[in-house]
Structures are given as C-alpha cells and as structure tokens.
Design an enzyme around this catalytic site. Structure first.
Site, PDB file in Angstrom:
ATOM      1  N   GLU A   1       1.602  -0.543  -5.030  1.00 50.56           N
ATOM      2  CA  GLU A   1       0.681   0.540  -5.347  1.00 50.56           C
ATOM      3  C   GLU A   1       1.586   1.760  -5.520  1.00 50.56           C
ATOM      4  O   GLU A   1       2.048   2.332  -4.527  1.00 50.56           O
ATOM      5  CB  GLU A   1      -0.323   0.770  -4.223  1.00 50.56           C
TER       6      GLU A   1
ATOM      7  N   ASP B   1       0.830  -1.189   0.000  1.00 55.13           N
ATOM      8  CA  ASP B   1       0.000   0.000   0.000  1.00 55.13           C
ATOM      9  C   ASP B   1       0.875   1.255   0.000  1.00 55.13           C
ATOM     10  O   ASP B   1       1.864   1.341   0.744  1.00 55.13           O
ATOM     11  CB  ASP B   1      -0.892  -0.022   1.250  1.00 55.13           C
TER      12      ASP B   1
END
Length: 704
Positions: free
Chosen positions: A377, A341
């Site tokens: 990401e 993330d």
C-alpha cells in the site's frame, strides 16, 4: 523447577518436544523475569540470567504447549530519556506464536495514572492484560504445496475472516467468523466458482481493540492495531491456547488444495501501544527506544501512520523482528504473500521515504521472503508519503491512481479518457521506467477502506454516524456518484442506473491490464449504508450478506463471474508486457497490438484525446500480436477484442473500425441486466453501427 541456560536464538518460546527455550531481546533492561502464568491467577517467576548480545534466555524442561507466560522488565523508567521499563507491567513476548485473552481496559495497563501523564503507575497489569502462549510447532501438512500462481493468472479477493463468513447460511453457527469457516467447502466453492486465485485476508496478526472503541461499545473490527506479529488473532479461533495456530494452518491447507493462495494484510508500520498516552503491553516496556521512532523530545513519538507511533525502521532489532515474522508466516504457516499496510512508513529509514532503505535491501536478498507475492500500500500519512509507482522492482502496488481514474471516468468527469487509457493498459507511466511490467499494478476500484461497490454508486457523501465520531472520520472526497438520489431509493430508473454502473466498474476492472482485486461482498452488491470507514463496526453493517441458497444467484454475481472468467480465459487481457502501439515483430499480423478509435471508427488523434467533450472511445486488442512467449517459449495467440466505452449520459452510436476484423460477436454489454450466454450475442461486421446505452460498455470478440 529446573532452569537450564538455553539458547539466545531463536527468539520467542520454542518447544522441542521435551521443554521450551525462551529468548527475549532488551538493551534497556537491567533484569528480566519470565513469568509462567497459572489458571488460578498465580505466577512463577524465573529470572533470565543468561545474556548474549542483549538477548536474555533460558531453557525450561517440562514446559509444554499451552503454557501461558509473560515478561517483567526491571530497568529505568525515564520517559524524558525515552525509557519506560516498569516491572509492574506484564509484557507480551514480541515473538509469541499465540496470545491468550484480551485486555480488560483499566489504569493498570498504563504506565502512568490517568490525568497525570508524567506520573509513574506501579499497579500490576497481569489481571487485565493478555498473555503469550507456548505452541506446538508440529502439524500434518500432508501434501500441501503452494499454488505459486503467477501474477498474470492472479485474481485477488480481499476479505475479512469474520466479515466474509459470519452470515453464510450454509455454515454451522459455531464455525462462522473463524479460520475454520474459511476452510468450509461452501466458502471455498464460492471463491473457486467466482474464479478467485488468491484470498487476501485483512489483518490476522493478533490485534487489540482500542480502549476508546471499547468504551463506546465498538471494536477494532478491521484489525489494523497489531500487538503480535507471529500470532494468529485468537478471536477467529475456537480457543486461544494454540488452537488459533492449528486452525489457521488447516484453513491454509484447505485453500491450497483448491488452488487458492493466501495473502496476509500485515501491519508492520506501528503497534497497538499508541502514543505516549497509550498502554504498556510489550515493546514499550521491553525497550521503548529500540522499537519506536521517538520525537526530538523522547517522551513523544514520531507518527506517520495516524495511530500514535511508528516502528524504528533503522533499528536492526526492528528489522530482524519484521523479517523473522515474514519468514515464519511463509515457512511455518505456508502463506503465499503479503500486502503491507502503509508501506511508505517501512521505507522511512530516517525522515524521507527511501526506496533504497534497509528494509527493501533485506527483502530483496532474503531467499524466502523475496520469492512470495509482495504488495505495497504505497502511501502513509507522513510528508511525501504518497509513493505510488516508486517502490522497488520486486514489488507490486495497490494502484490508487487506477482507482481514482476509473471512478472519475464513470461518474462523468471531463477529460479523463487519456488518463484512463494509461490505466487500462497497465499504468506504464508508473511502472515502465524501473523495469516493472503491467503486473506491478494491483488494480482496484473498491477495497475495505472506503465505499463498497454498491455505495460507490449510491452515495455522494459519507455517512459514518455509527462510528460515533460526529461523521468526521473517513475520506471526504470519494469520487463517488449517487446516480441522482442519496442512499436507498425505490426509483426504478435510479436502481437500473446503479446496477449498470456496478457492472461498468466490474467489467472495467477485469478488462484492464494488471492484477485485479475484488472486495468481498461486492459481487453481491453489499452495502454499508454509506459508511466509508467501517473499521469499528463488527456487526451486520460490515458482514457480507450472502444470498439465499434456495433462490437464483444475484445478477451481479453472475456478471462478475462472467467477467472474471473472460479475463482468465483470454491472455490478451492479462499481458505480461506493455503494449507497443505498433505491429509486433515475429508475428504474421500487420496490425498494431492495440489501437484506439473514435466512435466514428476513425483512429484517435491528439485533438480527440484532448477534447473537452470526448466521452466515448473504442479500443482494439489484437490477440495475434501478443509479444511475450509462453512458459516453454511458445507463441501465445488469442482472440481479438473491441472494447467500446460510452461514459456519457446519452446513447452513443459506434461504427466498427474497418480493417481490424470482418466478423464480431457481442459477448458483454453492461446495459443488459442478464448475462449473455456464450455464443448468443448478435454478430456485426466491419463498418456496422452499434448503439450503446448511456454510461455503458460493450465487448466484441473476433475468433483467432
């Protein structure tokens, strides 16, 4: 109680069958107490007197799995110098393998008194905070083997443990929403039949439900608020004294038996302690300045994550924590990879995003972590944080440019065909220069963050009122199109168009080079009522509504299965190298490996790509001109395909190009509500004309 010196490594609580070794790092502490917690609310404190390189440690014979514990750190409380030690706060072990309980929010878990952020709060946090748990590391993995599915065979399925299983009609109620539910044959059977090869789980590291959300009657449903990087979240298990570890391992073992990999969405960019007004739960009280990136005024935190803090990626102890965590989940929990993330934050060794930062160096050389799937990401909220295409060669990336381009294509934005051609063929503009292949691109049109597939074609605007933030949260520019009516409607023409658009997105995803990722429930046309930021909605708004098992399968589910298996059965859709745009040496086929045609069957020219009104094209994929060999050096051949895209609102007549095949059979037509059974589609010859409905695509197949 006997207290032996113990060892400084490994960090955390390590049970060996006779007792437990405890080790914790803190450079800021003057003294650390290990507190063994009892069910009557009392605790036994043991000072960790042995110190090696700022690691305090001790071995306690007879301390067994299930024992709850925490640390109290005696040291300086000087926020103006970045120091926030306070022995009144019971702290979680950063290396805890399991965590018990949840936070009962109150002033006790904060280092200051409410309304006076510069004050010191000496209220005991133990009755209101979570505790670490000693776990039994032994588990019968039987004959577990990692599937090791290669990227070109991979189909990702992003899912939430609770959201995927909470409403499944075939699951016993006591299993719903748990790790055990993931191991149930009904769930695994669905994934296997769909053609999924990897389950990408939204965060399962122990996380915290934010104080504000709890006060509003909500929760941190998504789980991007980590406090324990080694501990499976206890809310998804039958108990929190180690059961979460056993049940997670059991789920992994069952998924592996079905050939399905397990990939974890991990949040190493920040913790649940938030900014300077956040609670003191673990890292802040142990050694604030060693774990967090502090601002020029060390009372405050540098925040590139939008959550209040960012971990200090140039700290060797932070890097060790992350690498130890990654290795633990691979070696002890048997997971097959990670999706990072806000991964750009991990590259911020100083200020700028640096692809050569220490974190990437460590991953590259690590013999364990470097061998699993690593998905970035590739952005964060800091300056220069959008880094799609800029991660090192070992990494794959969520391709946000693919998502945006495909959304623009099907909502009818002008002059997107040239950009779409690049995305359809693997985004060579992003990945070719650094030696990567099309498989570096994780393609997706929807994910947990944003509209579901159904809502993408049903809403122009977000509708996040249920989040109680005045609809200010969530992305405002979604590149969505409601097909003429905002939200729910009974208009049959609008509903038919929406269904076709969902098939268009699904088909495009599976026909694109790269690695496709589906979002859980999209195969059932799951809706969130236009909420594009359901991070706090732990209810039926977010949970997947499984269809009634006594009724026929939804049409979209059958179509999604058809497209996934079409891709899996045909290597021309999952090439490991970029197209050459010319005949391939060493093959007997004189045709180019790929060719682009106007609807009139003529090869596309520069002016065709640049024309403002270009809304249709045909793509020829040559199955006889696949350049990469098989695993044993054999030549790979496949059927050839014509992909015809009509993104205009009106019907479009296509002429099949001459010289690229005499006989073609229609195998996919998104204008049809029903799936075409194998071999049932109409046949066409070179020069024949085929009319496509407005906003639809078709796939024609020529046997090798």
């Amino acid at each position: 109680m006997q207290v032996w010196p113990g060892q400084s490594y490994p960090l955390g609580a390590t049970y060996d069958g006779a007792g437990t070794n405890f080790a914790v790092y803190s450079e800021a502490a003057r003294r650390i107490e290990l507190c063994l917690l009892h069910d009557d609310g009392s605790e036994t404190a043991v000072e960790l007197r042995e110190t090696d390189a700022f690691v305090r440690h001790a071995y306690l014979p007879g301390v067994m799995p299930g024992q709850r514990y925490g640390f109290r750190v005696h040291g300086p409380y000087e926020p103006e110098r970045g120091r926030r030690c306070n022995a009144a706060k019971l702290l979680l072990d950063p290396y805890a393998r399991a965590i018990s309980g949840s936070i009962a929010w109150g002033e006790e878990v904060y280092g200051y008194h409410f309304g006076r952020p510069d004050s010191r709060n000496d209220l005991d946090s133990a009755p209101r905070t979570m505790s670490s748990v000693v776990v039994n590391p032994y588990f019968d993995w039987a004959n577990d083997r990692p599937p090791r599915t290669e990227y070109h065979h991979t189909v990702l399925y992003e899912a939430h443990v609770k959201g995927l299983t909470m409403r499944h009609p075939d699951l016993p109620e006591e299993l719903r929403g748990t790790y055990a539910a993931l191991a149930h044959p009904a769930v695994i059977g669905h994934l296997a039949k769909l053609g999924v090869t990897a389950l990408e789980l939204m965060p399962v590291h122990q996380f915290v439900h934010d104080h504000r959300l709890v006060d509003d009657g909500l929760s941190n449903y998504w789980g991007y608020n980590t406090i324990g990087f080694f501990a499976p979240h206890n809310g998804y298990a039958s108990g929190d004294r180690g059961q979460q570890v056993l049940e997670f391992k059991s789920a992994v073992r069952a998924l592996h038996e079905a050939g399905i990999e397990v990939i974890l969405d991990v949040v190493y960019n920040h913790t649940a302690e938030g900014n300077h007004l956040g609670p003191t739960l673990s890292f802040r009280g142990l050694d604030n300045a060693s774990y967090y990136r502090l601002a020029e005024d060390p009372r405050y935190y540098t925040d590139t994550t939008g959550t209040g803090n960012s971990l200090l990626m140039r700290s060797p102890h932070v890097l060790q924590l992350i690498m130890d965590s990654l290795r633990y989940w691979v070696t002890e929990m048997h997971v097959d990879g990670f999706r990072f993330d806000l991964a750009a934050t991990l590259a911020r060794q100083f200020h700028e995003v640096d692809r050569l930062s220490s974190f990437f160096d460590l991953v590259q050389q690590d013999p364990v972590v470097s061998q699993v799937k690593l998905i970035a990401e590739p952005w964060d909220l800091g300056e220069g944080g959008y880094q799609v295409g800029n991660f090192p060669p070992l990494w794959t990336e969520w391709n946000g440019k693919y998502r945006d381009t495909v959304r623009d294509l099907w909502r009818g934005q002008p002059r997107t065909l040239a950009e779409f051609a690049g995305r359809l063929t693997g985004s060579s503009d992003l990945y070719q220069d650094d030696g990567r292949r099309p498989l570096a691109s994780i393609n997706f049109t929807t994910c947990h963050d944003g509209f579901t597939l159904h809502d993408l074609v049903s809403y122009d605007e977000k509708h996040n009122e249920a989040n109680r933030e005045g609809n200010r949260d969530g992305e405002a520019h979604n590149r969505s199109w409601n097909c003429g009516v905002e939200g729910a409607t009974e208009d049959p023409e609008v509903l038919e168009l929406r269904a076709r658009q969902m098939r268009n997105f699904t088909a495009t995803l599976m026909l694109s080079q790269g690695v496709p990722m589906l979002s859980h429930g999209d195969e059932f046309a799951r809706t969130q009522g236009g909420n594009n930021n359901a991070y706090c909605q732990d209810n039926e708004l977010s949970w997947v509504p499984w269809p009634d098992p006594g009724k026929p399968a939804p049409v979209l589910l059958e179509f999604t299965r058809q497209m996934v298996w079409l891709r899996r059965n045909h290597p021309v859709f999952r090439r490991r190298r970029f197209f050459h745009g010319r005949p391939v040496e060493g093959t007997h086929d004189e045709l180019s490996d790929i060719a682009w045609f106007t609807p009139h069957g003529e090869e596309m020219r520069a002016r065709d790509w640049q024309a403002q009104n270009t809304r249709a094209l045909t793509v020829f994929l040559n199955g006889e001109a696949i350049s990469e060999p098989g695993s044993r050096g054999e030549r790979i051949t496949d059927d050839s395909f014509l992909l015809m895209f009509n993104v205009s609102a009106d019907p479009q007549e296509f002429t099949l190009p001459a010289g690229h095949g005499d006989r073609w059979r229609l195998v996919v037509d998104t204008a049809r509500e029903e799936v075409l059974p194998p071999g049932s589609g109409p046949q066409y010859g070179a020069g024949d004309r085929v009319t496509l409905t407005g906003r639809s695509l078709a796939v024609l197949q020529r046997p090798a």
